[in-house]
Design a protein around this motif. Structure first.
Motif, PDB file in Angstrom:
ATOM      1  N   ASP A 180       0.802  -1.224   0.000  1.00  0.00           N
ATOM      2  CA  ASP A 180       0.000   0.000   0.000  1.00  0.00           C
ATOM      3  C   ASP A 180       0.838   1.278   0.000  1.00  0.00           C
ATOM      4  N   VAL A 181       2.121   1.175  -0.358  1.00  0.00           N
ATOM      5  CA  VAL A 181       2.931   2.384  -0.525  1.00  0.00           C
ATOM      6  C   VAL A 181       2.316   3.230  -1.627  1.00  0.00           C
ATOM      7  N   ILE A 278       4.638   6.044  -9.096  1.00  0.00           N
ATOM      8  CA  ILE A 278       4.836   6.771  -7.840  1.00  0.00           C
ATOM      9  C   ILE A 278       6.227   7.403  -7.870  1.00  0.00           C
ATOM     10  N   ALA A 279       6.298   8.686  -7.492  1.00  0.00           N
ATOM     11  CA  ALA A 279       7.552   9.431  -7.446  1.00  0.00           C
ATOM     12  C   ALA A 279       7.767   9.971  -6.041  1.00  0.00           C
ATOM     13  N   GLY A 352       9.522   5.791 -10.211  1.00  0.00           N
ATOM     14  CA  GLY A 352      10.893   5.842  -9.726  1.00  0.00           C
ATOM     15  C   GLY A 352      11.546   7.203  -9.728  1.00  0.00           C
ATOM     16  N   GLU A 353      10.826   8.243 -10.120  1.00  0.00           N
ATOM     17  CA  GLU A 353      11.428   9.577 -10.156  1.00  0.00           C
ATOM     18  C   GLU A 353      11.680  10.076  -8.721  1.00  0.00           C
ATOM     19  N   VAL A 354      12.886  10.608  -8.490  1.00  0.00           N
ATOM     20  CA  VAL A 354      13.230  11.190  -7.195  1.00  0.00           C
ATOM     21  C   VAL A 354      13.690  12.621  -7.444  1.00  0.00           C
ATOM     22  N   MET A 355      12.893  13.567  -6.981  1.00  0.00           N
ATOM     23  CA  MET A 355      13.211  14.980  -7.137  1.00  0.00           C
ATOM     24  C   MET A 355      13.826  15.501  -5.838  1.00  0.00           C
TER      25      MET A 355
END
Length: 364
Positions: A180-181, A278-279, A352-355
């Motif tokens: 559930d992330v 999901i980012a 997988g995007e990490v800002m």
């Protein structure tokens, strides 16, 4: 005719070839009490057999899945070797393995090590393995065995290598990351102690290019002999987060995922627990970092993005929590002595995007 066999040398021994069986036996005898100190439910942590046993039922598990991890310390070992300080890299070795188990929700059960060198130096090897035993105690894992390999010709004089292997267990319904992330989840950061055990090839290159020795005072502008040396700071052992996280998971059900920030930093490790679409947004100014990172960044002209994909920058573990449980999880971790920062959130976005927003670790 003369029998050529008369000219052949005889009475060869293994020691003549560079392997001292007596030294190996002496090391086993010396480290046996260290291993016994790591005994826990399920293992008596005695050494000397051909293998080590562990009883998951005796450890209290009902329907466990086993999780295995192995790792090393990397070129941080070169700093230990060059400074002659061998008592902390064993902690690093354990940390790199058991921190990878806890992020699966698994409690580390036992640990085995592999120590290889060209010529066995008893004091040096005992210091290394004492560090391993200390790390196992910190993680609650039994040191049930290992291998000491003396291999002449394989390593330069004074060099050695380490590898670690650990097995943990998690109840089948408690595996992390949870399914559930998702958007709105909060990212909490647990403080690191320094560089931990990643990025040392770059660290060593910087020091070499700038002709900075490991015995130089840290920071370099300090007067000679005052405070810690560069080597002291770099050899600060990797933090072990196991017992703190196990306690927090027992106290609250709000933890959805865990991320060990190792090689690849934030940008490579956080995506490993993110579902599709999901980012993550990370606020770099939400925590402060140990001085070593600012010094390395300035020394090498390393930009924020490169720091964030190479080093932990002051955050050794990321905890993904349900927003409603943020305060409860934070309190549980702080009760275990953790320094906790709210460093970001999850949102819908590219998988997988990490800002990273702001300068990493720039909070004052």
């Amino acid at each position: 005719m003369t029998d050529s066999s008369d000219d052949r040398p005889n009475r060869y021994t293994y020691r003549d070839a560079g392997v001292d069986i007596d030294a190996g036996n002496a090391l086993v005898k010396a480290i046996a009490p260290l291993a016994r100190a790591t005994a826990r439910a399920g293992a008596d942590a005695s050494l000397g057999g051909f293998g080590g046993f562990f009883d998951p039922k005796a450890a209290g598990f009902k329907d466990p899945l086993l999780v295995a991890a192995n790792d090393g310390v990397g070129t941080k070992l070169k700093i230990a070797i060059e400074t002659g300080k061998h008592d902390t890299v064993g902690i690093d070795l354990v940390a790199m393995c058991v921190n990878d188990l806890i992020v699966q929700g698994a409690e580390p059960l036992f640990f085995l090590d592999y120590f290889a060198t060209g010529k066995l130096e008893l004091d040096e090897a005992e210091a290394v393995i004492a560090g391993i035993a200390k790390g196992c105690e910190m993680a609650g894992a039994a040191l049930i065995g290992g291998e000491t390999a003396e291999m002449p010709g394989m390593y330069a004089a004074g060099d050695y290598d380490l590898a670690g292997f650990s097995v943990g267990a998690v109840e089948r319904d408690a595996v992390l990351p949870r399914s559930d992330v998702g958007p709105g989840d909060v990212l909490l950061g647990l403080a690191s102690s320094g560089v931990h055990s990643n990025g040392f090839s770059l660290v060593r290159r910087l020091l070499s290019d700038h002709k900075i020795g490991f015995n130089a005072p840290f920071p370099p502008s300090a007067q000679s002999g005052a405070g810690e040396t560069v080597g002291d700071v770099l050899l600060t052992p990797t933090r072990i987060y196991v017992k703190q996280l196990l306690a927090a998971m027992k106290a609250t059900d709000g933890i959805k995922a865990l991320v060990h920030i190792t090689g690849g930093g934030f940008t490579e490790n956080v995506p490993r627990v993110l579902p599709d679409n999901i980012a993550a947004d990370i606020d770099g100014a939400s925590w402060s970092q140990p001085p070593i990172f600012k010094w390395l960044a300035e020394l090498g002209g390393i930009d924020n993005a490169e720091m964030g994909r190479t080093f932990n920058c002051g955050i050794g573990m990321v905890v993904v929590v349900d927003a409603a449980s943020t305060d409860a999880v934070t309190a549980a971790l702080e009760a275990e002595g953790e320094s906790v920062a709210r460093i970001g959130t999850l949102r819908a976005g590219e998988t997988g995007e990490v800002m990273i927003n702001g300068q990493l670790g720039s909070a004052t």
